[in-house]
Write a protein that holds these residues in place. Structure first.
Motif, short mmCIF file in Angstrom:
data_model
loop_
_atom_site.label_atom_id
_atom_site.label_comp_id
_atom_site.label_asym_id
_atom_site.label_seq_id
_atom_site.Cartn_x
_atom_site.Cartn_y
_atom_site.Cartn_z
N GLY A 6 -4.82 6.84 6.72
CA GLY A 6 -3.49 7.09 6.91
C GLY A 6 -2.93 6.24 7.99
N GLN A 7 -3.54 4.89 8.21
CA GLN A 7 -3.14 3.90 9.18
C GLN A 7 -3.09 2.55 8.72
OE1 GLN A 7 -4.51 5.27 13.40
NE2 GLN A 7 -6.21 5.63 12.14
N THR B 177 0.92 -1.08 0.09
CA THR B 177 -0.08 -0.02 -0.06
C THR B 177 0.85 1.34 -0.16
OG1 THR B 177 -1.83 -1.22 1.11
CG2 THR B 177 -1.77 1.39 1.44
N GLU B 178 1.62 1.17 0.60
CA GLU B 178 2.80 2.43 0.97
C GLU B 178 3.64 2.59 -0.25
OE1 GLU B 178 2.81 3.49 5.80
OE2 GLU B 178 4.65 2.96 4.77
N HIS B 179 4.19 1.26 -0.59
CA HIS B 179 5.26 1.32 -1.71
C HIS B 179 4.60 1.75 -3.04
CE1 HIS B 179 9.03 0.36 -3.43
NE2 HIS B 179 8.65 -0.53 -4.04
N HIS B 180 3.60 1.57 -3.27
CA HIS B 180 2.68 1.69 -4.64
C HIS B 180 1.84 2.46 -4.95
CE1 HIS B 180 4.77 -1.49 -6.94
NE2 HIS B 180 4.67 -2.43 -5.94
N GLU C 199 9.71 -0.18 5.51
CA GLU C 199 9.08 0.15 6.97
C GLU C 199 8.01 1.03 6.76
OE1 GLU C 199 9.72 -1.87 9.13
OE2 GLU C 199 11.49 -2.91 8.52
N PRO C 200 7.25 1.16 7.94
CA PRO C 200 6.40 2.30 7.80
C PRO C 200 7.07 3.61 7.81
CG PRO C 200 5.75 0.84 9.52
CD PRO C 200 6.98 0.52 8.94
N ILE C 201 6.33 4.70 7.12
CA ILE C 201 7.01 5.97 6.61
C ILE C 201 6.93 6.60 8.17
CG2 ILE C 201 6.49 8.14 5.80
CD1 ILE C 201 4.95 6.66 3.47
N ALA C 202 8.33 7.17 8.44
CA ALA C 202 8.60 7.83 9.76
C ALA C 202 7.84 8.70 10.14
CB ALA C 202 10.13 7.79 9.75
N ALA C 203 7.89 9.80 9.14
CA ALA C 203 7.08 11.02 9.34
C ALA C 203 5.36 10.68 9.70
CB ALA C 203 7.16 11.93 8.24
N GLN C 204 5.07 9.85 9.00
CA GLN C 204 3.49 9.48 9.15
C GLN C 204 3.39 8.76 10.52
OE1 GLN C 204 1.64 6.05 7.12
NE2 GLN C 204 0.32 7.52 6.23
N ALA C 205 4.19 7.76 10.86
CA ALA C 205 4.24 7.21 12.20
C ALA C 205 4.32 8.08 13.22
CB ALA C 205 5.20 6.07 12.32
N ASN C 206 5.27 9.01 13.27
CA ASN C 206 5.41 10.11 14.24
C ASN C 206 4.27 11.12 14.42
OD1 ASN C 206 7.79 9.00 14.78
ND2 ASN C 206 8.79 10.25 13.39
N ALA C 207 3.57 11.44 13.13
CA ALA C 207 2.44 12.48 13.31
C ALA C 207 1.28 11.81 13.75
CB ALA C 207 2.19 13.01 11.86
N HIS C 208 0.99 10.49 13.55
CA HIS C 208 -0.09 9.97 13.60
C HIS C 208 0.19 8.56 14.63
CE1 HIS C 208 -1.87 12.31 10.64
NE2 HIS C 208 -1.10 11.69 9.85
N GLY C 209 -0.60 8.63 15.93
CA GLY C 209 -0.50 7.38 16.62
C GLY C 209 -1.26 6.15 16.07
N PRO D 139 -1.14 6.73 0.69
CA PRO D 139 0.32 7.43 0.79
C PRO D 139 1.10 7.44 -0.23
CG PRO D 139 -0.25 5.86 2.78
CD PRO D 139 -1.41 5.76 1.59
N ALA D 140 1.99 8.51 -0.17
CA ALA D 140 2.70 8.61 -1.36
C ALA D 140 3.82 7.31 -1.47
CB ALA D 140 3.63 10.10 -1.51
N ARG D 141 4.40 6.96 -2.80
CA ARG D 141 5.08 5.91 -2.97
C ARG D 141 6.41 6.41 -2.34
NH1 ARG D 141 6.54 2.53 -8.13
NH2 ARG D 141 8.61 1.82 -7.29
N ARG D 142 6.97 5.46 -1.55
CA ARG D 142 8.20 5.66 -0.63
C ARG D 142 9.26 5.02 -1.69
NH1 ARG D 142 8.82 4.28 4.42
NH2 ARG D 142 11.01 3.41 4.20
#
Length: 410
Positions: free
Chosen positions: A322-323, A122-125, A185-195, A402-405
């Protein structure tokens, strides 16, 4: 139109999902064989579906914490390690308590692997994630296609069905040593912004309901479809076990076709069409009294069934606010509950009225899934007017993924 890019990460993820599906589809049609071997009732044999359910439910409960502790990469490989251990354990298990234990262990490991895989795709594509998930499941079902064949062949050759199942361990070990790439791995910015504990949106729970119902359809067909072939279409036990591959062949075809169409059409509409195809195929399978027609109906049913899970999990992740990791973990509950309720209920009905009549439970689950998805389609329908029709179709189901990482190397 979104474009699906298959890089090295994508191919490794496809292989990992395929290895889990070999165990899943290889074990699926052996419930009647276990019933005969262990001299138990259909109800008790159906408890293996309950064991799968318990593993999935426990996995759904602990996956968010395990993902934060281990990361997706180690989570997926831990899951595949547990599935391999379950296959080895099943090879030596000849008592109901042991076969139930290893079914539960395999399901728990599979839930860990699938959760990490779906979230990573989901995050990668990004916008192409529904197509990637569908294609990943097509590749997995392609491997799962040969699993019942191998299990049926080893059973028919006198080697036992366990020999066919344990063959998946070698490829797992080989891929673990040869794969030099890490799962995103989970996008760090997203993981920090949203519990990870924010409430999931109401639309997510409609997708959740559809996952429960469609999971029930699939597990009923894979666990007990061979019994209907034996009792109503006069197919021998070994051939009936292998014939479940016709369902999986249909699933492969459905997912390959659906993966392309998902780049164009709304996932909710696609899922409603898939449910209609499944119902039509089931009607042929259920009413047929000759092997070739019953197997043809099972193939047609598989064309629709193949899209149920990829579309359902894609909708659930798209509506996760976003989770994706939390949404995938909670989706394990839906699949787990379906594995607990459906096979046991169908097995109990089969003991009372016979497997053929008991299978009328399947259209009930189709109706439940259709009602949930029709509601989801209605509440997420793009406003009429404005914008090109292709843009409205691609607004699909949900919040923008989420945007592709960037790719991560090993």
């Amino acid at each position: 139109m979104p474009r699906l890019v298959r890089d090295r990460i994508t191919w490794v993820i496809y292989l990992q999902l395929a290895l889990w599906c070999y165990f899943l589809y290889g074990f699926g049609p052996v419930a009647p064989l276990l019933r005969d071997e262990l001299h138990i009732s259909s109800t008790l044999a159906g408890l293996h579906g309950t064991g799968f359910a318990v593993g999935g439910i426990v996995g759904g409960a602990v996956i968010p914490a395990l993902t934060r502790r281990l990361g997706r990469h180690r989570l997926v490989w831990t899951g595949l390690g547990l599935v391999s251990a379950a296959a080895v354990g099943m090879f030596t298990a000849h008592h109901l308590a042991l076969t139930l234990t290893f079914a539960t262990l395999g399901s728990f490991g599979g839930s860990l692997a699938v959760n990490g895989i779906n979230s990573a795709l989901t995050e990668h594509h990004g916008p192409s994630a529904p197509a990637a998930i569908s294609e990943a499941n097509a590749a997995a079902a392609g491997v799962g296609l040969i699993a019942p064949l191998i299990v049926g062949l080893t059973f028919g050759a006198g080697l036992g069905w366990r020999t066919g199942l344990v063959l998946m361990v070698g490829p797992v070990v080989l891929l673990a040593f040869l794969a030099r790439i890490r799962i995103p791995e989970p996008i760090a910015a997203q993981a920090n912004a949203h519990g990870p504990d924010r409430p999931l949106p109401r639309t997510y729970w409609l997708a959740f309901a559809s996952l429960f119902a469609t999971g029930s359809i699939e597990v009923c067909l894979t666990l007990w479809g061979s019994d209907v072939l034996r009792d109503h279409a006069n197919v021998s036990p070994g051939v009936a076990t292998a014939a479940v591959s016709t369902l999986i062949a249909g699933m492969v075809a459905g997912r390959l076709i659906g993966g392309r169409l998902l780049l164009v059409f709304r996932p909710t509409r696609m899922l409603l069409v898939a449910l209609g195809v499944s119902l039509a195929g089931f009607a042929i399978f259920w009413s047929a009294t000759v092997p070739w027609l019953a197997m043809g109906g099972l193939f047609a049913c598989g064309l629709g069934v193949g899209l149920h899970y990829p579309l359902g999990i894609g909708l659930a992740l798209a509506h996760s606010d976003g989770q994706p990791d939390l949404a995938a973990a909670r989706a394990s509950f839906a699949v787990g509950i379906s594995f607990a309720v459906a096979p046991f209920a169908l097995g109990a009905l089969a003991d009372a009225v016979g497997p053929h009549s008991a299978f009328l439970l399947v259209p009930v689950f189709v109706a439940v899934a259709a009602a949930a998805i029709a509601r989801l389609d209605y509440v997420t329908r793009p406003p009429s007017g404005g914008g090109r029709s292709s843009d409205r179709r691609r607004s699909a189901a949900a919040p923008t993924p989420p945007a592709r990482r960037p790719a991560l190397g090993g």
